[in-house]
Design a protein around this motif. Structure first.
Motif, PDB file in Angstrom:
ATOM      1  N   VAL A   1      19.041   4.218  -7.329  1.00 21.74           N
ATOM      2  CA  VAL A   1      18.024   4.062  -6.290  1.00 21.74           C
ATOM      3  C   VAL A   1      16.650   4.376  -6.892  1.00 21.74           C
ATOM      4  N   ARG A   2      15.622   3.707  -6.371  1.00 14.02           N
ATOM      5  CA  ARG A   2      14.266   3.947  -6.887  1.00 14.02           C
ATOM      6  C   ARG A   2      13.635   5.106  -6.124  1.00 14.02           C
ATOM      7  N   ARG A   3      13.488   6.226  -6.802  1.00 11.20           N
ATOM      8  CA  ARG A   3      13.062   7.464  -6.133  1.00 11.20           C
ATOM      9  C   ARG A   3      11.863   8.129  -6.803  1.00 11.20           C
ATOM     10  N   SER A   4      11.503   7.691  -8.010  1.00  9.48           N
ATOM     11  CA  SER A   4      10.460   8.399  -8.761  1.00  9.48           C
ATOM     12  C   SER A   4       9.075   7.836  -8.441  1.00  9.48           C
ATOM     13  N   CYS A   5       8.155   8.734  -8.052  1.00 13.89           N
ATOM     14  CA  CYS A   5       6.784   8.334  -7.741  1.00 13.89           C
ATOM     15  C   CYS A   5       5.918   8.677  -8.956  1.00 13.89           C
ATOM     16  N   ALA A   6       5.131   7.716  -9.408  1.00 17.39           N
ATOM     17  CA  ALA A   6       4.382   7.949 -10.643  1.00 17.39           C
ATOM     18  C   ALA A   6       2.963   7.421 -10.535  1.00 17.39           C
ATOM     19  N   ALA A   7       2.121   7.873 -11.460  1.00 18.31           N
ATOM     20  CA  ALA A   7       0.773   7.331 -11.606  1.00 18.31           C
ATOM     21  C   ALA A   7       0.692   6.818 -13.038  1.00 18.31           C
TER      22      ALA A   7
ATOM     23  N   GLY B   1       0.774  -1.246   0.000  1.00 24.60           N
ATOM     24  CA  GLY B   1       0.000   0.000   0.000  1.00 24.60           C
ATOM     25  C   GLY B   1       0.803   1.292   0.000  1.00 24.60           C
ATOM     26  N   LYS B   2       2.120   1.189   0.011  1.00 21.56           N
ATOM     27  CA  LYS B   2       2.919   2.413  -0.030  1.00 21.56           C
ATOM     28  C   LYS B   2       3.018   2.926  -1.470  1.00 21.56           C
ATOM     29  N   ILE B   3       3.472   4.175  -1.625  1.00 17.99           N
ATOM     30  CA  ILE B   3       3.691   4.721  -2.964  1.00 17.99           C
ATOM     31  C   ILE B   3       4.867   3.962  -3.600  1.00 17.99           C
ATOM     32  N   TYR B   4       4.599   3.395  -4.764  1.00 16.10           N
ATOM     33  CA  TYR B   4       5.627   2.627  -5.481  1.00 16.10           C
ATOM     34  C   TYR B   4       6.654   3.595  -6.083  1.00 16.10           C
ATOM     35  N   GLN B   5       7.917   3.221  -6.055  1.00 15.10           N
ATOM     36  CA  GLN B   5       8.956   4.104  -6.611  1.00 15.10           C
ATOM     37  C   GLN B   5       9.768   3.398  -7.683  1.00 15.10           C
ATOM     38  N   ARG B   6       9.951   4.095  -8.796  1.00 11.93           N
ATOM     39  CA  ARG B   6      10.685   3.544  -9.946  1.00 11.93           C
ATOM     40  C   ARG B   6      12.110   4.090  -9.994  1.00 11.93           C
ATOM     41  N   PRO B   7      12.981   3.343 -10.666  1.00  9.51           N
ATOM     42  CA  PRO B   7      14.303   3.927 -10.925  1.00  9.51           C
ATOM     43  C   PRO B   7      14.216   4.974 -12.039  1.00  9.51           C
TER      44      PRO B   7
END
Lengths: 88, 594
Positions: free
Chosen positions: B131-137, B112-118
């Motif tokens: 590191v995976r830092r980008s939050c996207a929809a 349920g947390k905000i997923y983060q992409r590289p």
């Protein structure tokens, strides 16, 4: 179509969120819109009110019109053909 | 002529991400807030942003704002102000979580947390590993963001003026900003918005280039208005480019095309990358490829009537591979280049994407300008955020996904600062007697001029000049002649003529007014680029090459400073880069390499 209505429509075609739509819709206004029937022109006005991604997916063929968007079908087909015909 | 006056506490020009974010702060503080937009808010160019928004939430793996700060400073090639960068990265988590609470449908992890992409350039532990830092929809991050913020504004009673174009900043005799003039497109009526706070969030001006990924709406209106009001523009020589956009259209061709075997060719059909990068050839890095393409064009080996593009050839690939591995490429070629890439090569050119410079601001969102020896004297009543502003967090090159972060953090910050200033109880200052005169005179001149310049032709002349003389790879002599040429184009842009004289829905007039803004940005870019005699970040000069003394052509001893272009007399001054963060040690200068 009255001048004011056409110019309003034109603005809503040439200032989109997505560049792809700016180019495609500008081109269609210049070469295609005049050939639409009155009914199709009315459908086009509603079509360009769609969200940018939704409209672009329809025009680029990534998605098809829903059942309740049946009146868009002939216009979308012409938009797709306009792109390809001009391209060829 | 009597001009209607609308009184608001605050007016925000632009309803993209930065404008909507700042409007939330003002309206929720109970201030009477107007937002002006040329289009319906959710049709702003923020919609096109897909990559995500950077925040060191650490949901997928360990992350820290300090590492994000390091990546941003390094990305900026040390031209970003380190106080503003620390401010931004430390606010990132709060701004992303707020957005989630506004209803933004971020992609989520199983728990349920905000997923983060590289994302390129995002590293942990000060450049050690990705590191995976980008939050996207999904692929609609900007779109979802705008919808969430628009709804929040509707709830907070923000008043939207849709299909209105702001024309000029109104400053009084003491230099305070007391509002803007604007035109309602439906009627052509000019109105004064008399305010206590004016926030510009007008986005970038990527349309100054012939090849641009920017939508047509990005005409730099805020920068044009600021320039006409005598406010200098900062670091305008820095523009981010992609190597392969469709020539003449700007639509991006993914770099995956070269990955699948695409070959770049010049007018002689030569595979020119063999000369520039004998090993990597067409797979060389983005900047190497862009430079090679520009050199081919500049040396007369470009294609087409104007010899201004090169070819991306995939005709040797199996059509099935093209359809399977590069979905959408054939359609892009057909729709935007008139070329079936299975049979013919695609015309491509390095393409402008993002403006790093802009209206100089403090990280509080307040606009600053040099005054009496103070480089950063606040312009009272004036704020800016997003791509039109220069805080400066992107410096000489922007880190991917920091653009959405910029508009959230500085949109909010500009809103908060305006609220703070207004709560201090300042009343509306008196409007100058001639508050609308400049705008009315501009419109009248465009409407009544005979024998003037054509808007479309002038825009094209500007775009070709910028593309050829101040593109992704720059040459001293080309920049010098570019200055002369853009000043010539400026003369035409000050003498525009339109045929349609209607009041209502006169799109020709609107485009002429946009052109007057574009030329201010183009001129600032060309003159600032010519003046900066080093290479740094996105500003790469042939005559400032990579040497042991100046790695990557960067010359910190002379050029570690921000450019300030003064549009009033076309002069250039400089101000120091703020190397002092808010709480941590400065990120020390070093060579930028990835």
């Amino acid at each position: 179509m009255e001048r004011q209505d056409y110019e309003r429509l034109r603005w809503r075609c040439i200032r989109r969120a997505l560049l792809e739509l700016d180019i495609t819709l500008t081109r269609f206004l210049d070469d295609g819109f005049d050939q639409l029937t009155e009914e199709e022109q009315a459908a086009f006005v509603d079509l360009v009110a769609l969200e940018d991604h939704d409209l672009w997916y329809l025009i680029s063929g990534k998605e098809e019109c829903n059942e309740d968007e049946a009146r868009f079908v002939p216009v979308v087909e012409k938009l797709r053909k306009c792109s390809v015909r001009l391209a060829g | 002529m009597s001009i209607p006056v609308l009184k608001f506490d605050a007016v925000i020009v632009g309803a993209g991400g930065a404008g909507l974010r700042s409007a939330i702060q003002l309206s929720e503080a109970g201030l009477k807030t107007a937002v002006l937009s040329k289009v319906f808010p959710t049709r702003s160019h923020t919609v096109a942003a897909q990559g995500g928004v950077a925040a060191s939430l650490g949901n997928s793996e360990e992350d820290h704002w300090h590492w994000h700060m390091y990546d941003t400073v390094k990305g900026s090639d040390w031209l970003g102000d380190q106080d503003a960068i620390e401010f931004m990265v430390r606010k990132a988590n709060e701004c992303v979580v707020e957005l989630e609470h506004y209803g933004m449908p971020f992609d989520r992890t199983d728990d349920g947390k905000i997923y983060q992409r590289p994302f390129g350039g995002h590293m942990s532990n000060f450049g050690e590993k990705p590191v995976r830092r980008s939050c996207a929809a999904a692929d609609r991050t900007g779109h979802a963001m705008l919808h969430a913020m628009y709804q929040r504004n509707v709830k907070a009673n923000t008043q939207f003026f849709v299909e209105w174009m702001a024309l000029d900043l109104i400053r009084d005799a003491e230099g305070h900003v007391v509002g803007v003039t604007a035109m309602e497109m439906e009627t052509g009526q000019v109105v004064i918005f008399h305010t206590r706070a004016t926030i510009f969030a007008t986005g970038g001006a990527g349309r100054i280039y012939y090849s641009s990924t920017n939508a047509f709406i990005n005409t730099g209106d805020g920068l044009g208005m600021a320039a006409r009001a005598g406010i200098p523009l900062e670091d305008m020589e820095f523009w981010q480019f992609h190597p392969t956009g469709v020539a003449g259209a700007g639509v991006l061709i993914t770099e995956g095309v070269r990955g699948e075997g695409g070959i770049l060719r010049n007018a002689n059909k030569e595979r020119f990358m063999e000369r520039y990068a004998p090993n990597a050839k067409d797979l060389a890095s983005r900047d190497v490829v862009s430079r090679a393409m520009t050199t081919e064009i500049n040396e007369g080996r470009g294609c087409g009537v104007n010899k201004d593009y090169v070819l991306l050839d995939i005709t040797h690939l199996d059509p099935n591979t093209i359809m399977k591995r590069l979905p959408g490429i054939r359609e892009i070629g057909l729709q935007f280049a008139g070329v079936d890439c299975i049979k013919e090569p695609l015309p491509v050119v390095p393409t402008c994407h993002y403006q790093m410079g802009g209206i100089p601001t403090h990280y509080s969102g307040r606009v600053v300008t040099p005054q009496n020896g103070d480089y950063n004297a606040v312009v009272p009543g004036f704020y800016a955020a997003g791509e039109c502003a220069c805080a400066s967090v992107h410096g000489a090159n922007r880190l991917g996904t920091n653009s959405l972060l910029d508009l959230l953090v500085f949109g909010k910050s500009a809103g908060d600062s305006a609220v703070e200033d207004l709560k201090a109880g300042k009343a509306h200052r008196e409007l100058p007697k001639d508050a609308a005169e400049q705008s009315l005179a501009r419109i009248s001149a465009i409407d009544n001029r005979k024998g003037g310049a054509n808007v479309h032709e002038t825009r094209l002349a500007m775009q070709r000049t910028m593309q050829n003389h101040a593109g992704v790879f720059r040459f001293g002599d080309m920049l010098k002649s570019g200055v002369e040429k853009i000043l010539e184009v400026e003369k035409a842009a000050r003498e525009l003529e339109i045929k349609d004289k209607s009041m209502a829905w006169n799109t020709a007039r609107t485009e002429a007014l946009e052109m007057e803004n574009l030329i201010e940005v183009a001129k600032a870019t060309m003159l600032s680029a010519e003046a900066r005699k080093e290479s740094r970040g996105a500003h790469v000069r042939d005559d400032a090459p990579d040497t042991p003394e100046f790695p990557n052509g960067r010359n910190d001893a002379e050029w570690l400073k921000h450019t300030l272009f003064n549009p009033v007399d076309n002069s250039i001054t400089y101000k120091p880069v703020n190397m002092q963060p808010l709480t941590v040690e400065p990120i020390a200068l070093k060579t930028r390499s990835y």
